[in-house]
Design a protein around this motif. Structure first.
Motif, PDB file in Angstrom:
ATOM      1  N   SER A 221      -4.877   3.203   3.951  1.00 54.15           N
ATOM      2  CA  SER A 221      -5.624   3.472   2.738  1.00 54.15           C
ATOM      3  C   SER A 221      -6.256   2.227   2.168  1.00 54.15           C
ATOM      4  O   SER A 221      -5.836   1.104   2.424  1.00 54.15           O
ATOM      5  N   LYS A 222      -7.246   2.440   1.385  1.00 55.01           N
ATOM      6  CA  LYS A 222      -7.859   1.378   0.584  1.00 55.01           C
ATOM      7  C   LYS A 222      -8.396   0.231   1.412  1.00 55.01           C
ATOM      8  O   LYS A 222      -8.475  -0.889   0.940  1.00 55.01           O
ATOM      9  N   GLY A 223      -8.714   0.483   2.609  1.00 54.71           N
ATOM     10  CA  GLY A 223      -9.358  -0.569   3.382  1.00 54.71           C
ATOM     11  C   GLY A 223      -8.401  -1.646   3.837  1.00 54.71           C
ATOM     12  O   GLY A 223      -8.801  -2.670   4.338  1.00 54.71           O
ATOM     13  N   LEU A 224      -7.117  -1.427   3.667  1.00 55.04           N
ATOM     14  CA  LEU A 224      -6.182  -2.459   4.104  1.00 55.04           C
ATOM     15  C   LEU A 224      -5.534  -2.070   5.413  1.00 55.04           C
ATOM     16  O   LEU A 224      -4.417  -2.462   5.707  1.00 55.04           O
ATOM     17  N   GLY A 225      -6.227  -1.297   6.196  1.00 59.04           N
ATOM     18  CA  GLY A 225      -5.587  -0.746   7.375  1.00 59.04           C
ATOM     19  C   GLY A 225      -5.527  -1.715   8.530  1.00 59.04           C
ATOM     20  O   GLY A 225      -6.496  -2.340   8.905  1.00 59.04           O
ATOM     21  N   GLY A 226      -4.370  -1.820   9.085  1.00 59.83           N
ATOM     22  CA  GLY A 226      -4.131  -2.537  10.334  1.00 59.83           C
ATOM     23  C   GLY A 226      -4.999  -3.757  10.497  1.00 59.83           C
ATOM     24  O   GLY A 226      -5.337  -4.444   9.565  1.00 59.83           O
TER      25      GLY A 226
ATOM     26  N   GLU B   4       2.221   2.167  -3.283  1.00 56.78           N
ATOM     27  CA  GLU B   4       1.298   2.554  -4.330  1.00 56.78           C
ATOM     28  C   GLU B   4       0.501   3.811  -4.027  1.00 56.78           C
ATOM     29  O   GLU B   4      -0.014   4.458  -4.917  1.00 56.78           O
ATOM     30  N   VAL B   5       0.376   4.110  -2.762  1.00 53.57           N
ATOM     31  CA  VAL B   5      -0.523   5.204  -2.428  1.00 53.57           C
ATOM     32  C   VAL B   5       0.077   6.522  -2.910  1.00 53.57           C
ATOM     33  O   VAL B   5       1.251   6.814  -2.743  1.00 53.57           O
ATOM     34  N   SER B   6      -0.742   7.290  -3.570  1.00 49.12           N
ATOM     35  CA  SER B   6      -0.255   8.585  -4.035  1.00 49.12           C
ATOM     36  C   SER B   6      -0.768   9.661  -3.100  1.00 49.12           C
ATOM     37  O   SER B   6      -1.659   9.432  -2.292  1.00 49.12           O
ATOM     38  N   GLU B   7      -0.172  10.830  -3.210  1.00 47.24           N
ATOM     39  CA  GLU B   7      -0.603  11.941  -2.365  1.00 47.24           C
ATOM     40  C   GLU B   7      -2.104  12.168  -2.490  1.00 47.24           C
ATOM     41  O   GLU B   7      -2.813  12.357  -1.522  1.00 47.24           O
ATOM     42  N   GLU B   8      -2.547  12.124  -3.731  1.00 48.62           N
ATOM     43  CA  GLU B   8      -3.952  12.413  -3.967  1.00 48.62           C
ATOM     44  C   GLU B   8      -4.849  11.422  -3.254  1.00 48.62           C
ATOM     45  O   GLU B   8      -5.818  11.774  -2.594  1.00 48.62           O
ATOM     46  N   GLU B   9      -4.447  10.183  -3.369  1.00 46.84           N
ATOM     47  CA  GLU B   9      -5.232   9.141  -2.714  1.00 46.84           C
ATOM     48  C   GLU B   9      -5.226   9.349  -1.213  1.00 46.84           C
ATOM     49  O   GLU B   9      -6.225   9.148  -0.542  1.00 46.84           O
ATOM     50  N   ALA B  10      -4.071   9.743  -0.731  1.00 51.62           N
ATOM     51  CA  ALA B  10      -3.952   9.969   0.696  1.00 51.62           C
ATOM     52  C   ALA B  10      -4.900  11.075   1.142  1.00 51.62           C
ATOM     53  O   ALA B  10      -5.576  10.968   2.163  1.00 51.62           O
TER      54      ALA B  10
ATOM     55  N   ALA C 104      -8.672  -1.068  -6.417  1.00 54.05           N
ATOM     56  CA  ALA C 104      -7.242  -1.098  -6.093  1.00 54.05           C
ATOM     57  C   ALA C 104      -6.995  -2.099  -4.960  1.00 54.05           C
ATOM     58  O   ALA C 104      -6.029  -2.863  -4.990  1.00 54.05           O
ATOM     59  N   SER C 105      -7.877  -2.101  -3.973  1.00 51.28           N
ATOM     60  CA  SER C 105      -7.733  -3.054  -2.861  1.00 51.28           C
ATOM     61  C   SER C 105      -7.777  -4.481  -3.377  1.00 51.28           C
ATOM     62  O   SER C 105      -7.006  -5.349  -2.975  1.00 51.28           O
ATOM     63  N   MET C 106      -8.714  -4.664  -4.287  1.00 49.79           N
ATOM     64  CA  MET C 106      -8.905  -5.983  -4.871  1.00 49.79           C
ATOM     65  C   MET C 106      -7.602  -6.460  -5.507  1.00 49.79           C
ATOM     66  O   MET C 106      -7.187  -7.599  -5.367  1.00 49.79           O
TER      67      MET C 106
ATOM     68  N   ALA D  24       0.833  -1.197   0.000  1.00 50.89           N
ATOM     69  CA  ALA D  24       0.000   0.000   0.000  1.00 50.89           C
ATOM     70  C   ALA D  24       0.873   1.253   0.000  1.00 50.89           C
ATOM     71  O   ALA D  24       0.614   2.204  -0.731  1.00 50.89           O
ATOM     72  N   GLU D  25       1.927   1.226   0.799  1.00 44.62           N
ATOM     73  CA  GLU D  25       2.786   2.398   0.875  1.00 44.62           C
ATOM     74  C   GLU D  25       3.442   2.705  -0.455  1.00 44.62           C
ATOM     75  O   GLU D  25       3.597   3.849  -0.846  1.00 44.62           O
TER      76      GLU D  25
END
Ligand code: GTP
Ligand code: MG
Lengths: 460, 304
Positions: A443-448, A312-318, A333-335, A309-310
């Motif tokens: 991000s993207k529902g993959l959190g912790g 791939e995540v862009s500023e905008e997404e963040a 993206a999560s998929m 995730a790190e």
């Protein structure tokens, strides 16, 4: 497949409340379960035997016997002891000041030496070294070609030498390294059986000729009880400094690691989990202990998820995440990430109890495809603003994806549940104001640890 | 002593001599006591039969021994070998010796697929069949070159495309070519993959489906498994079988010291016959499978 050992131990100790106190017989029953779990994980029989004896002793102390949660206590002791047996984390390649440093790989046929050699080279290159790969497998057809091709992929120089004498090739490679200013030499050797005297002598001769700073034995994670014979013979005849466990991206529990460590005292240095050059990971004894017991490897998985995730995540997404504008694009993206990490089964099997879910067919791998197809047949606007998806749009989407309208409804429903969860998660995290790194994780529902819950909902 | 040495020796020896190699067990004397049965169970577990199967088998053995009033350890061991042998499923046909036929070889990385294709091609040529090899491992570095060498050794043409091309298309090509030249037996190598990789398993499904659709001759799919494999072998067999409906298994690397007990579990639990055993890296190191011999070799050095 074994289901979760902790569940089974809870079952065994379940009657405790009515009984009032634990007997030695209860502990015996528990030890039987643990023994089975270890054997199922391919831990060597003799190692299991002595492990059970010593662990049982510790479990029979008053601290456990009188405890209200003996199941947890037993698990904790077992994990403790296993972790101890697996040794300390030591995934550093300690290079000496000698130049060039020499690393030699040995192992049985098909254990994964050649790919491991390339992965090591890739890792060292990233750390600023300039490695030289050396092809000393002159027996298996096209083995040198394989190494050459891998070396080419990662931009590392290879030495193949001429002739058919692996000892000479190894010896010359050192000179080649000096001439071409390489600071580490990685020698890939042919796979050999530990009882093949001539071949074991050859390995010893390569060692003598090159005086490696490190000899690493590559071991297939799926190896069974024979691992002890193999490792002892290699330890005796060539001696090695550590182990790389390969094919750890499968579902093998990898009890061989424990057995090697227990029998030869050699540490596991790396685990290799994938065919790509960067798939060489540090070894963590505590995680390995959990894996051996079939208790999932949640932590490793979460870290893997956040690393991806790190990246791939862009500023905008963040930013968008901070406002919790979770869209179907994020969902897609999560998929993709789940697929990258070995699909749903990969995800589930690394969670406690996951194997059970898989075995009982609760997971439909095609579900991911279905969801992807549905999202793909949405327009860009619909993906961004799911609110606009009305009845007729749903029908169109269903047709486009080749599914029923019901499936589309289900997906939208689950999507909004996830969105809610994301909002809550983001609130817990302080509204996403914690900098980029945090966003990456969340991000993207993959959190912790929220991941299993959130995604669990999706595939009900 | 390697598994295979034990096997070959076992073949030439009499039953008494065979029993001699059980000295560890016999050192306990002929008493059929609990210790004896415990050490049998140990031997089976150490042979990778799996803890649950091992205790199942020994319990069954103990009962039968009592019922039949077997006199000594010799007879119990003979019965044990038979009990293990009975767990193997018999093949319905031999896909390597039934023509016309197409066989796809699948399995995890490094199991021995390519080598097995080479050995079996040679054996089929020796048996008088017209053979063609297909290289559907378009993924691994130098896999095609490796198979090429085996083709040369066996004197068999290898159909291939360049690395990175679609493996299913290679299968299509190879069958086309087989029909063109009138080949009777087609052996197709595929790239190694872990059974847990969803994408790669799906790719393999496609490869097999295309081959099944295109071929007029019957198509078999054979799993190649390394004899050193532990309990994970069951998971491998289950997943490959679920995806591809396997016809059987080849066990490789029995020239090592691994006892290959996982073959018993795979055959019984997944219902797959063992078709051949690999006993070395040379082209002639392939042997037919015999359940009783296998069982004897498996328990040959038990209890140590
Ligand atoms: N000792 C021994 N080695 C074997 C046997 N069969 C294969 N090998 C060796 O095992 C290694 C891997 O064999 P391959 O045939 O390349 O295996 P594969 O399944 O095609 O491997 P990938 O295509 O990389 O997945 C080679 O070094 C072979 O020489 C056997 O029966 N005994
Ligand atoms: Mg191959």
């Amino acid at each position: 497949m074994f289901d979760n050992l902790s569940n089974r131990l809870q079952d065994i100790f379940g009657g405790l409340k009515s009984k009032g106190r634990l007997t030695e017989k209860d502990i015996d029953t528990a030890m039987r379960e643990i023994r089975l779990a270890l054997l199922e994980a391919d831990v060597n029989f003799k190692v299991v035997k002595s492990f059970i004896t010593s662990t049982k002793e510790r479990c029979l102390t008053a601290e456990v016997m009188a405890s209200l949660t003996p199941g947890q206590n037993v698990i904790k002791i077992v994990l403790d002891e296993l972790t101890k047996l697996l040794g300390v984390t030591d995934s550093k390649l300690v290079l000496s000041s000698r130049i060039p440093n020499v690393i030699m790989l040995v192992g049985l046929q098909g254990s994964g030496k050649t790919t491991a050699a390339a992965k090591l080279a890739y890792r060292l290159k990233k750390e600023g070294h300039s490695p030289l790969l050396v092809a000393c497998d002159v027996y298996r057809p096209a083995a040198a070609d394989q190494l050459a091709s891998l070396a080419d992929d990662i931009g590392v120089k290879i030495y193949r030498g001429d002739g058919k004498n692996p000892v000479a090739i190894a010896e010359q490679s050192i000179r080649e390294a000096i001439d071409s200013l390489r600071d580490v030499v990685i020698i890939d050797t042919a796979g050999r059986l530990h009882i093949d005297e001539l071949m074991m002598e050859e390995a010893a001769a390569i060692k003598k000729a090159t005086k490696p700073d490190q000899i690493l034995m590559v071991l297939d994670a799926m190896t069974g009880q024979d691992v002890v014979n193999v490792a002892s013979a290699f330890a005796e005849k060539v001696d090695f400094d550590g182990v790389i466990m390969s094919k750890m991206d499968g579902d093998a529990r990898g009890g061989g690691a424990l057995s090697i460590r227990a029998v030869t005292g050699k540490p596991i240095k790396f685990i290799s989990a994938g065919e790509k050059p960067d798939a060489l990971e540090p070894f963590y004894p505590d995680r390995m202990a959990k894996r051996i017991l079939g208790m999932g490897d949640v932590i490793s998985f979460i870290e893997k998820a956040s690393a991806i995730a790190e990246e791939e995540v862009s500023e905008e997404e963040a930013k968008r995440f901070a406002k919790t504008e979770f869209t179907f694009d994020d969902f897609l993206a999560s998929m993709k990430q789940i697929k990258k990490m070995g699909g749903l089964s990969g995800l589930l099997s690394s969670l406690p109890g996951g194997d059970k879910a898989l075995a009982s067919g609760q997971v439909d791998e095609h579900e991911l495809d279905r969801i992807e197809a549905i999202i793909h047949s949405m327009s860009a606007e619909e993906r961004r603003k799911p609110n606009v998806i009305n009845g007729s749009r749903r029908e169109r989407i269903a047709k486009g994806a080749g599914v029923e309208v019901y499936d589309v409804n289900q997906l939208i429903k689950r999507f909004s549940e996830t969105k809610k969860m994301m909002k809550k998660y983001s609130a817990d995290m302080g509204g996403g104001k914690k900098g980029k790194k945090r966003h990456g994780r969340g991000s993207k529902g993959l959190g912790g640890l929220n991941l299993p819950d959130g995604f669990g909902d999706l595939f009900k | 002593m390697s598994w295979f040495d034990r096997l070959s020796e076992g073949l030439s020896r009499t039953r008494e001599q065979f029993s001699e190699s059980m000295n560890v067990l016999f050192n306990r004397g002929p008493n059929l006591d609990q210790d004896f049965y415990d050490s049998l169970e140990e031997a089976l577990i150490q042979g990778d039969m799996g803890a649950i199967s091992a205790s199942e088998i020994v319990e069954q053995l103990q009962e039968t021994a009592k019922r039949k009033a077997l006199p000594d350890a010799h007879s119990v061991l003979e019965l044990l070998a038979e009990t293990i042998a009975d767990r193997f499923v018999e093949p319905e046909h031999d896909p390597f010796d039934t023509v016309p036929g197409v066989v796809l070889f699948v399995g995890i990385n490094g199991a021995g697929k390519t080598t097995t294709v080479g050995k079996l091609a040679k054996a089929a040529v020796d048996a008088g069949h017209r053979v063609l090899i297909g290289s559907a491992d378009t993924f691994r570095a130098a896999a095609i070159e490796q198979l090429d060498v085996w083709g040369e050794r066996a004197g068999v043409e290898v159909v291939k495309r360049e690395r990175g091309s679609d493996p299913a298309s290679v299968c299509y090509d190879v069958i086309e070519r087989a029909e063109e030249i009138g080949a009777e037996l087609v052996l197709i190598d595929t790239s190694g993959r872990l059974h847990t990789s969803v994408d790669l398993m799906r790719e393999l499904e496609k490869v097999v489906n295309v081959t099944r659709k295109r071929s007029k001759a019957p198509v078999s799919v054979v799993l190649v498994m390394d004899a050193t494999t532990g309990q994970n072998g069951l998971s491998q067999a289950r997943e490959f079988n679920r995806a591809l409906q396997l016809d059987g298994v080849v066990i490789t690397k029995l020239d090592g010291t691994a006892k290959g007990g996982i073959a018993v579990a795979v055959s019984r639990e997944i219902g797959l016959p063992i078709l051949r055993i690999g006993v070395g890296e040379s082209i002639d190191d392939m042997r037919p499978f015999d359940a009783l011999e296998y069982a004897h070799a498996l328990i040959g050095e038990g209890g140590n």
